[in-house]
Design an enzyme around this catalytic site. Structure first.
Site, short mmCIF file in Angstrom:
data_model
loop_
_atom_site.label_atom_id
_atom_site.label_comp_id
_atom_site.label_asym_id
_atom_site.label_seq_id
_atom_site.Cartn_x
_atom_site.Cartn_y
_atom_site.Cartn_z
N GLU A 133 0.85 -1.20 0.00
CA GLU A 133 0.00 0.00 0.00
C GLU A 133 0.88 1.25 0.00
O GLU A 133 1.94 1.27 0.63
CB GLU A 133 -0.92 -0.01 1.23
CG GLU A 133 -1.97 1.07 1.25
CD GLU A 133 -2.98 0.85 2.38
OE1 GLU A 133 -3.42 -0.31 2.55
OE2 GLU A 133 -3.31 1.81 3.09
N ARG A 188 5.52 3.31 8.67
CA ARG A 188 6.50 4.19 8.01
C ARG A 188 5.87 5.57 7.77
O ARG A 188 5.97 6.14 6.68
CB ARG A 188 6.96 3.57 6.70
CG ARG A 188 7.66 2.22 6.85
CD ARG A 188 8.23 1.75 5.53
NE ARG A 188 8.93 0.49 5.66
CZ ARG A 188 8.43 -0.69 5.29
NH1 ARG A 188 7.21 -0.74 4.78
NH2 ARG A 188 9.14 -1.79 5.41
N GLU A 189 5.23 6.09 8.78
CA GLU A 189 4.48 7.33 8.63
C GLU A 189 5.39 8.55 8.57
O GLU A 189 6.33 8.68 9.35
CB GLU A 189 3.50 7.51 9.80
CG GLU A 189 2.46 6.42 9.93
CD GLU A 189 2.91 5.26 10.81
OE1 GLU A 189 4.12 5.16 11.11
OE2 GLU A 189 2.04 4.44 11.19
N ASP A 213 0.20 5.34 0.58
CA ASP A 213 -0.88 6.17 1.12
C ASP A 213 -0.63 7.66 1.08
O ASP A 213 0.43 8.14 1.52
CB ASP A 213 -1.10 5.86 2.61
CG ASP A 213 -1.72 4.52 2.87
OD1 ASP A 213 -2.31 3.95 1.94
OD2 ASP A 213 -1.63 4.06 4.02
N TRP A 249 -9.36 9.76 16.17
CA TRP A 249 -7.90 9.92 16.14
C TRP A 249 -7.41 11.02 15.20
O TRP A 249 -6.29 11.51 15.35
CB TRP A 249 -7.22 8.62 15.74
CG TRP A 249 -7.52 8.15 14.34
CD1 TRP A 249 -8.53 7.34 13.97
CD2 TRP A 249 -6.81 8.48 13.14
NE1 TRP A 249 -8.52 7.15 12.60
CE2 TRP A 249 -7.47 7.83 12.07
CE3 TRP A 249 -5.68 9.27 12.86
CZ2 TRP A 249 -7.04 7.94 10.74
CZ3 TRP A 249 -5.26 9.36 11.53
CH2 TRP A 249 -5.94 8.70 10.50
N GLY A 263 -5.27 13.99 17.80
CA GLY A 263 -5.34 12.72 18.50
C GLY A 263 -6.73 12.32 18.95
O GLY A 263 -6.88 11.50 19.85
N HIS A 278 -0.70 13.03 5.64
CA HIS A 278 -0.13 11.83 6.25
C HIS A 278 0.24 10.87 5.13
O HIS A 278 -0.56 10.60 4.25
CB HIS A 278 -1.20 11.22 7.17
CG HIS A 278 -0.84 9.92 7.81
ND1 HIS A 278 -0.41 9.83 9.11
CD2 HIS A 278 -0.89 8.65 7.33
CE1 HIS A 278 -0.20 8.55 9.42
NE2 HIS A 278 -0.48 7.82 8.35
N ARG A 336 9.52 5.15 19.76
CA ARG A 336 8.64 4.17 19.13
C ARG A 336 9.38 2.89 18.77
O ARG A 336 8.77 1.82 18.65
CB ARG A 336 8.01 4.79 17.88
CG ARG A 336 7.00 3.93 17.17
CD ARG A 336 6.43 4.69 16.00
NE ARG A 336 5.56 3.88 15.19
CZ ARG A 336 5.04 4.27 14.04
NH1 ARG A 336 5.34 5.48 13.57
NH2 ARG A 336 4.25 3.48 13.35
N GLU A 363 -3.05 10.44 3.04
CA GLU A 363 -4.25 10.68 3.85
C GLU A 363 -4.22 12.13 4.31
O GLU A 363 -3.19 12.61 4.80
CB GLU A 363 -4.31 9.74 5.06
CG GLU A 363 -4.63 8.30 4.69
CD GLU A 363 -4.87 7.45 5.93
OE1 GLU A 363 -6.01 6.99 6.11
OE2 GLU A 363 -3.92 7.25 6.71
N ASN A 403 2.29 7.01 4.10
CA ASN A 403 2.77 5.75 4.64
C ASN A 403 3.04 4.79 3.49
O ASN A 403 2.48 4.95 2.39
CB ASN A 403 1.73 5.14 5.59
CG ASN A 403 2.32 4.17 6.61
OD1 ASN A 403 3.50 3.83 6.54
ND2 ASN A 403 1.50 3.73 7.55
#
Length: 289
Positions: A101, A129-130, A103, A195, A199, A118, A277, A105, A120
């Site tokens: 995929e 992998r944002e 992306d 979200w 957030g 956003h 992270r 967004e 990814n």
């Protein structure tokens, strides 16, 4: 971080139009509306597509064709005003549990605040992998071109011809790269107020519904997969036609400078900088970025 009202480099020099838009594209021919119960519409004799979101449902569409590598352009105009809680997703994706995929967004926000773009990349079902960016213009005021270059060497995300992200094929370092699974183009407008905005702190204001995102000028220079065969012949070596120069395209020095400008001034999140992270160490591709 530059403010969105400040342009550090003259746009005339920076945003040279480099993308070809095919006037022959037609949403009736290229896409199927897949969900939304009438909330998605193809208008203007196939030249315009709109997605709508209200409290009951969002909407979406997908391409009729599957692609294995390509240069995909679409012009979008995003939900204006207070778009908090909404997400406009525009992406390439394969099927299955080990899907690939790519992306875009667009995360809505309160009126006057900037959208967050956003991005990814998933390969073999694994994402994480944002990278996120602000834009240097108001994406709700007019249409802008959002492009994905996907060839065997790299994936490049671009906005109005300006690259914002490059994901290289680093299989030699053990990093999976999308190269074997054909993907369709998908887009949807949906509610993600748990979200999407701060957030999840800011919820969708349904008094403002319906929310609308608009699409036009789709163009695909791509290898189309049909019954397991590619329109490019083999997908392991560049097609002979000069019109398929995208198959081996890379960023020249000018576009590398544009990429650097965006990353220095408009990037707001990079997984390769998020050491909390990844306590066992950053992903291997991060050492190359």
């Amino acid at each position: 971080m530059a403010s969105l009202s400040t342009v550090l480099v003259p746009l005339a020099a920076l945003l040279v139009a480099s993308l070809t838009v095919a006037s022959a594209s037609n949403f009736y021919n290229d896409f199927d509306i897949t969900w939304g119960d009438g909330r998605a519409n193809i208008l203007s004799n196939g030249e315009l597509l709109t997605l709508n979101l209200d409290k009951a449902s969002g909407s979406g569409f997908q391409s009729r064709k599957e692609y294995l590598f390509g240069k995909i352009d679409m012009q979008l105009k995003l939900v204006p005003g207070n778009s908090a809680g909404t997400v406009t997703a525009y992406y390439l994706s394969s099927k299955g549990s080990a899907w690939d995929e790519i992306d875009f967004e667009f995360l809505g926000n309160l009126s006057g605040d900037p959208y967050i773009l956003h991005t990814n990349v998933f390969s073999q079902g694994k994402g994480n992998r944002e990278q996120q960016f602000y834009l240097w213009f108001d994406p709700t005021a007019d249409f802008h071109t959002y492009s994905i270059l996907w060839n065997p060497q790299r994936i490049v995300f671009s906005v109005d011809g300006t690259p914002i992200r490059e994901f290289k094929n680093l299989e030699s370092m053990g990093v999976p790269f999308p190269k074997n699974q054909p993907m369709r183009i998908y887009s949807s407008l949906w509610n993600a107020d748990d979200w999407a905005t701060r957030g999840g702190l800011v919820k969708t204001d349904w008094a403002l519904a319906p929310f609308t995102a608009s699409y036009r000028n789709f163009n695909a220079e791509a290898c189309v997969l049909s019954n397991g065969a590619s329109s490019c012949g083999t997908t392991t070596s560049p097609p002979a036609s000069t019109s398929n120069a995208w198959f081996s395209e890379e960023l020249d020095s000018t576009r590398q400078e544009r990429l650097k400008w965006v990353r220095e001034n408009y990037m707001v999140y990079n997984y390769c900088k998020d050491v909390n992270r990844f306590p066992q160490g950053l992903p291997p591709e991060c050492s190359m970025s």
